[in-house]
Design a protein around this motif. Structure first.
Motif, PDB file in Angstrom:
ATOM      1  N   PHE A 104       0.810  -1.541  -0.121  1.00 16.64           N
ATOM      2  CA  PHE A 104       0.091   0.241   0.017  1.00 16.64           C
ATOM      3  C   PHE A 104       0.671   1.230   0.297  1.00 16.64           C
ATOM      4  CE2 PHE A 104      -1.982   3.923   2.316  1.00 16.64           C
ATOM      5  CZ  PHE A 104      -3.223   3.864   1.512  1.00 16.64           C
ATOM      6  N   ASN A 105       1.750   1.681   0.802  1.00 17.70           N
ATOM      7  CA  ASN A 105       2.973   3.001   0.882  1.00 17.70           C
ATOM      8  C   ASN A 105       3.515   2.457  -0.591  1.00 17.70           C
ATOM      9  OD1 ASN A 105       1.625   3.706   3.450  1.00 17.70           O
ATOM     10  ND2 ASN A 105       2.738   1.759   4.620  1.00 17.70           N
ATOM     11  N   ARG A 106       3.847   1.355  -0.644  1.00 11.72           N
ATOM     12  CA  ARG A 106       5.121   1.648  -1.618  1.00 11.72           C
ATOM     13  C   ARG A 106       4.353   1.845  -2.875  1.00 11.72           C
ATOM     14  NH1 ARG A 106       7.557  -3.769  -2.600  1.00 11.72           N
ATOM     15  NH2 ARG A 106       8.966  -3.249  -0.804  1.00 11.72           N
ATOM     16  N   SER A 107       3.357   1.542  -3.328  1.00 11.60           N
ATOM     17  CA  SER A 107       2.157   2.626  -4.390  1.00 11.60           C
ATOM     18  C   SER A 107       2.973   4.190  -4.866  1.00 11.60           C
ATOM     19  CB  SER A 107       0.486   2.199  -4.652  1.00 11.60           C
ATOM     20  OG  SER A 107      -0.015   2.985  -2.469  1.00 11.60           O
ATOM     21  N   ALA A 108       3.133   4.633  -2.997  1.00 17.09           N
ATOM     22  CA  ALA A 108       3.047   5.855  -3.937  1.00 17.09           C
ATOM     23  C   ALA A 108       4.274   7.015  -4.478  1.00 17.09           C
ATOM     24  CB  ALA A 108       3.514   6.788  -2.167  1.00 17.09           C
ATOM     25  N   GLU A 109       5.259   5.417  -4.647  1.00  9.55           N
ATOM     26  CA  GLU A 109       6.335   5.764  -5.315  1.00  9.55           C
ATOM     27  C   GLU A 109       6.283   5.686  -6.015  1.00  9.55           C
ATOM     28  OE1 GLU A 109       8.654   2.445  -4.011  1.00  9.55           O
ATOM     29  OE2 GLU A 109       9.276   3.477  -2.018  1.00  9.55           O
ATOM     30  N   PHE A 110       5.304   5.574  -7.213  1.00 10.85           N
ATOM     31  CA  PHE A 110       4.043   5.611  -8.398  1.00 10.85           C
ATOM     32  C   PHE A 110       3.377   6.600  -9.134  1.00 10.85           C
ATOM     33  CE2 PHE A 110       6.301   1.700  -7.533  1.00 10.85           C
ATOM     34  CZ  PHE A 110       7.430   1.066  -8.498  1.00 10.85           C
ATOM     35  N   PRO A 111       3.593   6.680 -10.104  1.00 10.59           N
ATOM     36  CA  PRO A 111       1.842   7.723 -10.569  1.00 10.59           C
ATOM     37  C   PRO A 111       0.606   7.401 -10.228  1.00 10.59           C
ATOM     38  CG  PRO A 111       3.726   7.701 -12.301  1.00 10.59           C
ATOM     39  CD  PRO A 111       3.917   6.584 -10.925  1.00 10.59           C
ATOM     40  N   THR A 112      -0.283   7.655  -9.507  1.00 12.33           N
ATOM     41  CA  THR A 112      -0.994   7.264  -9.948  1.00 12.33           C
ATOM     42  C   THR A 112      -2.406   7.906 -10.877  1.00 12.33           C
ATOM     43  OG1 THR A 112      -1.757   7.267  -7.382  1.00 12.33           O
ATOM     44  CG2 THR A 112      -3.582   7.184  -8.502  1.00 12.33           C
ATOM     45  N   ILE A 113      -2.799   7.257 -11.940  1.00 17.27           N
ATOM     46  CA  ILE A 113      -3.605   7.061 -13.017  1.00 17.27           C
ATOM     47  C   ILE A 113      -4.941   6.914 -13.316  1.00 17.27           C
ATOM     48  CG2 ILE A 113      -3.643   6.671 -15.559  1.00 17.27           C
ATOM     49  CD1 ILE A 113      -0.720   6.625 -15.478  1.00 17.27           C
ATOM     50  N   PHE A 147      -7.901  11.347 -18.673  1.00 15.60           N
ATOM     51  CA  PHE A 147      -6.691  10.103 -18.271  1.00 15.60           C
ATOM     52  C   PHE A 147      -6.083  10.910 -17.246  1.00 15.60           C
ATOM     53  CE2 PHE A 147      -8.491   7.562 -22.102  1.00 15.60           C
ATOM     54  CZ  PHE A 147      -8.431   6.530 -21.880  1.00 15.60           C
ATOM     55  N   ASP A 148      -6.012  10.830 -15.894  1.00 15.89           N
ATOM     56  CA  ASP A 148      -5.680  12.510 -15.281  1.00 15.89           C
ATOM     57  C   ASP A 148      -4.977  11.408 -14.375  1.00 15.89           C
ATOM     58  OD1 ASP A 148      -7.532  14.213 -15.153  1.00 15.89           O
ATOM     59  OD2 ASP A 148      -8.895  12.346 -14.217  1.00 15.89           O
ATOM     60  N   LEU A 149      -3.290  12.490 -14.191  1.00 15.58           N
ATOM     61  CA  LEU A 149      -1.747  11.683 -13.846  1.00 15.58           C
ATOM     62  C   LEU A 149      -1.714  12.667 -13.235  1.00 15.58           C
ATOM     63  CD1 LEU A 149       1.170   9.908 -15.478  1.00 15.58           C
ATOM     64  CD2 LEU A 149       1.063  12.080 -13.866  1.00 15.58           C
ATOM     65  N   SER A 150      -1.121  12.138 -11.534  1.00 13.74           N
ATOM     66  CA  SER A 150      -1.100  12.863 -10.703  1.00 13.74           C
ATOM     67  C   SER A 150       0.625  12.045  -9.666  1.00 13.74           C
ATOM     68  CB  SER A 150      -1.486  13.103  -9.378  1.00 13.74           C
ATOM     69  OG  SER A 150      -1.468  13.933  -8.096  1.00 13.74           O
ATOM     70  N   TYR A 151       1.044  13.110  -9.391  1.00 11.14           N
ATOM     71  CA  TYR A 151       3.020  11.784  -8.546  1.00 11.14           C
ATOM     72  C   TYR A 151       3.210  12.896  -7.793  1.00 11.14           C
ATOM     73  CZ  TYR A 151       7.160  10.348  -8.046  1.00 11.14           C
ATOM     74  OH  TYR A 151       8.565   9.572  -8.594  1.00 11.14           O
ATOM     75  N   ALA A 331      -1.443  16.071 -14.492  1.00 13.17           N
ATOM     76  CA  ALA A 331      -1.069  15.769 -15.734  1.00 13.17           C
ATOM     77  C   ALA A 331      -2.269  15.070 -16.409  1.00 13.17           C
ATOM     78  CB  ALA A 331      -0.488  14.986 -16.483  1.00 13.17           C
ATOM     79  N   ALA A 332      -2.798  15.493 -17.253  1.00 18.74           N
ATOM     80  CA  ALA A 332      -4.432  15.304 -18.084  1.00 18.74           C
ATOM     81  C   ALA A 332      -4.358  15.389 -19.553  1.00 18.74           C
ATOM     82  CB  ALA A 332      -5.152  15.993 -17.119  1.00 18.74           C
TER      83      ALA A 332
END
Length: 485
Positions: A104-113, A147-151, A331-332
């Protein structure tokens, strides 16, 4: 083109800064300890050719440590506990839960799409004011597929420390699981040996009741022949009655240990029983102890404490990262059209991209309070870790002393029992010859029974101390068995 260059520059800066980590570097806390244990091992350990006080050899404890006691029924019960104990299942579930939190916490190392497609038809009221009025319309509609991207760029190590803290908590949970397993297996072994001790006590009291019954018959015969007074018969009867009470009472203790064992192996007491076996040999094993320093690597509860110290250290870094700005890249992109027919046309494309920097300017001391709380938690966790280690040293010292002293006491008790048996025989013969009264026999019988029960009890205490020493040195576990998460 300029936008692309600016974005690339921001991303490059984020990558470079992501190597920074605020907060203290973890250093394993020291523990007060002596170079060796004060209490010496019993002579039976030293006489064993495989025992080494400083560096236990190949005979060191391994996973199924209970096998060193050489009891097949105990081995079978321990295996059932491993498979069916509910408290062990609780600890195992908590470990799996902690391990899942790493992902769960490791997922924050990658972008959320994410995406949120929509079909919207909207009609505006013609009576609402428009400026100028010619812009009034009778409704609109569109089809959107975004499509939205947040990092979040990990500038100050907050994300990495969160992952590290969750990994350390999972390792601590794994050590907690081993601690629970060690404690439960030790509790089962102790209960089993207590039950076998009760069997031995029951056999002794059964034999005693038979001997006292024979003594009562002797006094009755002497009374019938006029050789002894009625008081001798009454004393013999009282002695027999008392022995019968003790004989009955010991079965209560045995039943309770049997019920406890049933619960430990995950069975209702009504569907479980252990056969009466008073002659079961109780084997006293040789247990490698090692040095106090090695105990820090062999006790799972100490390892759990040390892992939580590392986790608390990471929490300080996480709290300090809150004082620095947060950089998020968003990004979107997608398509937007007025009909399903033109939504995927190239002119219908939409996009947006750019970094966002946020910084808390004033929070009335909230971040400082969180940082101070994390530091205080770290100090408390270090103290708890050191106390756990000191308690472990004490447990080893206690049980080494118990085994050494009880070994000497067992020999003394055997001599005392032999003397008591000889005294009873002498007084019984003198009573038969009419030299002494029956009170002397009664006293000798009581002394012998007390000594014989002490014999059994000392043997039980020696076995219990052996089990506790195995538990105190970690049961063969060591830190190499911590999962690499």
């Amino acid at each position: 083109m300029r936008q692309h260059i600016a974005l690339a520059s921001v991303c490059s800066l984020g990558v470079l800064l992501s190597g920074c980590m605020v907060g203290p570097k973890y250093v394993k806390p020291t523990v007060p300890m002596a170079p060796a244990f004060k209490e010496e091992a019993p002579e039976s350990f030293k006489e064993s050719g495989g025992w080494k006080p400083a560096q236990p050899g190949d005979q060191a404890l391994r996973g199924k440590w209970w096998e060193i006691f050489g009891d097949s029924q105990l081995n079978a019960l321990e295996e059932e506990l491993t498979a069916s104990n509910q408290n062990l299942k609780i600890s195992e579930a908590r470990f799996r839960q902690a391990r899942a939190m790493i992902r769960f916490n490791r997922s924050a190392e990658f972008p959320t799409i994410s995406t949120s497609p929509s079909v919207v038809s909207e009609r505006d009221s013609p009576n609402q004011p428009y400026f100028p009025p010619q812009y009034a319309n009778n409704g609109t509609g569109n089809f959107t597929l975004p499509f939205d991207l947040s990092y979040e760029v990990d500038l100050w190590g907050r994300v990495r420390r969160t992952v590290s803290a969750s990994r350390e908590e999972a390792q601590a949970s794994a050590a907690d699981l081993q601690t629970a397993s060690l404690s439960l297996h030790a509790e089962l072994a102790a209960d089993y040996f207590e039950l076998r001790s009760a069997d031995a006590q029951k056999q002794l009291l059964d034999d005693t009741v038979k001997a006292y019954t024979d003594a009562l018959t002797l006094t009755q015969n002497r009374f019938n022949n006029g050789a002894s007074p009625k008081s001798d018969v009454a004393q013999a009867q009282t002695q027999l009655d008392g022995a019968q009470v003790e004989d009955t009472d010991v079965t209560v203790m045995r039943a309770q240990y049997e019920h406890a064992i049933a619960t430990l192996i995950g069975k209702p007491p009504a569907s479980f029983s252990i056969g009466f076996a008073p002659q079961t040999p109780l084997r006293l094993p040789v247990i490698p102890v090692g040095l106090p320093a090695s105990l820090l690597e062999r006790r799972p509860d100490i390892s759990a404490g040390e892992r939580r110290v590392a986790e608390a250290n990471d929490q300080i870094g996480i709290a300090r990262a809150a004082f620095y700005p947060t950089l998020t890249i968003g990004a979107a992109a997608g398509f937007e059209g007025t009909t399903i027919a033109n939504v995927f046309n190239w002119p219908s494309r939409i996009w947006a991209v750019g970094p966002q920097l946020s910084q808390t300017l004033y929070d009335a001391g909230r971040r400082r309070s969180v940082s101070e709380s994390a530091t205080a938690n770290y100090d408390g966790t270090v103290a708890s870790y050191r106390q756990t280690a000191l308690t472990a040293f004490q447990e080893v010292e206690d049980n080494l002393a118990a085994l050494r002293i009880l070994e000497h006491e067992a020999q003394q008790q055997q001599d005392s029992t032999a003397s008591a048996a000889e005294a009873l025989q002498l007084f019984t013969n003198r009573y038969r010859g009419g030299v002494d009264n029956y009170l002397q026999v009664i006293t000798a019988q009581t002394v012998l029974l007390t000594n014989e029960r002490n014999d059994i009890d000392i043997q039980r205490r020696r076995i219990d101390a052996s089990v506790l020493l195995v538990k105190a040195v970690g049961g063969g576990w060591d830190t190499t068995q911590l999962p690499k998460l």
